[in-house]
Design an enzyme around this catalytic site. Structure first.
Site, PDB file in Angstrom:
ATOM      1  N   GLY A 112       0.748  -1.251   0.000  1.00 14.37           N
ATOM      2  CA  GLY A 112       0.000   0.000   0.000  1.00 14.37           C
ATOM      3  C   GLY A 112       0.775   1.297   0.000  1.00 14.37           C
ATOM      4  N   ASP A 148       1.762  -7.798   2.479  1.00 10.94           N
ATOM      5  CA  ASP A 148       2.781  -8.812   2.165  1.00 10.94           C
ATOM      6  C   ASP A 148       2.110 -10.141   1.842  1.00 10.94           C
ATOM      7  OD1 ASP A 148       4.864  -7.012   2.687  1.00 10.94           O
ATOM      8  OD2 ASP A 148       5.029  -7.619   4.781  1.00 10.94           O
TER       9      ASP A 148
END
Length: 152
Positions: free
Chosen positions: A46, A71
Site C-alpha cells: 500500500g 505482504d
C-alpha cells in the site's frame, strides 16, 4: 516434488515492496529505472505503491500496507502465478512486527522460483538482464501432481 514449466511473459508482473527505512532507496531505484518499468505491470504494498504512483505517475496496483496484510496479498499473487518478479528492499537491521509475513513472502517467492531482488544491486542485475523483456521459462512445483498424490 515434481516440477513443471511456467513461462514468465515478456511483459512482467513486478511486485515492489519496501520496509519503511528502505522506501526512499526503492523510490530512487524506481525513478532511475522508470523507462524500463513502465513497460511492465506493477504491483506494490500500500504505502510503497502510493508513493511510487505519486512520484512517477506510473500505474501501480496497490495492495494493503505490508503490516495490514499487503505482504500476504503479494504472496498469494505469487502462489497464483500472477507475480513474475519480486523487488523487496527489506531492512535487515530493524525488526518489524510483521516479520513472519516477510519470511512467508520470501519463502513463497523461493517455492515458486521467481526472480527476487532484496537490494538495489540485485534489482539492477534483474532489470539489466537480457531476459527481462523476453518471455522466459522457469521451473515451478507441479501443484496438480502434488495434489493428486496427496489425495490418493
Amino acid at each position: 516434488m515434481e516440477l513443471t514449466t511456467r513461462t514468465l511473459p515478456a511483459r512482467k508482473h513486478i511486485a515492489l515492496v519496501a520496509h519503511d527505512h528502505c522506501k526512499q532507496m526503492l523510490m530512487s531505484w524506481v525513478e532511475r529505472h522508470q523507462p524500463l518499468l513502465e513497460k511492465h505491470e506493477l504491483y506494490a504494498t500500500g504505502t510503497t505503491g502510493n508513493l511510487i504512483q505519486r512520484a512517477t505517475g506510473m500505474n501501480v496496483n496497490a495492495m494493503l500496507s505490508g503490516p495490514m496484510g499487503g505482504d500476504q496479498q503479494v504472496g498469494a499473487l505469487i502462489s497464483e502465478g500472477k507475480i513474475d518478479v519480486l523487488i523487496f528492499f527489506w531492512d535487515p537491521l530493524n525488526a518489524v512486527p510483521h516479520d513472519p509475513d516477510v519470511k512467508a513472502l520470501l519463502r513463497l517467492a523461493t517455492v515458486w522460483n521467481i526472480p527476487v531482488a532484496t537490494n538495489a544491486s540485485t534489482a539492477d542485475f534483474i532489470v539489466q538482464s537480457p531476459h527481462f523483456n523476453d518471455a522466459v521459462d522457469i521451473l515451478i512445483p507441479d501443484y496438480q501432481r502434488y495434489l493428486a498424490e496427496r489425495l490418493k
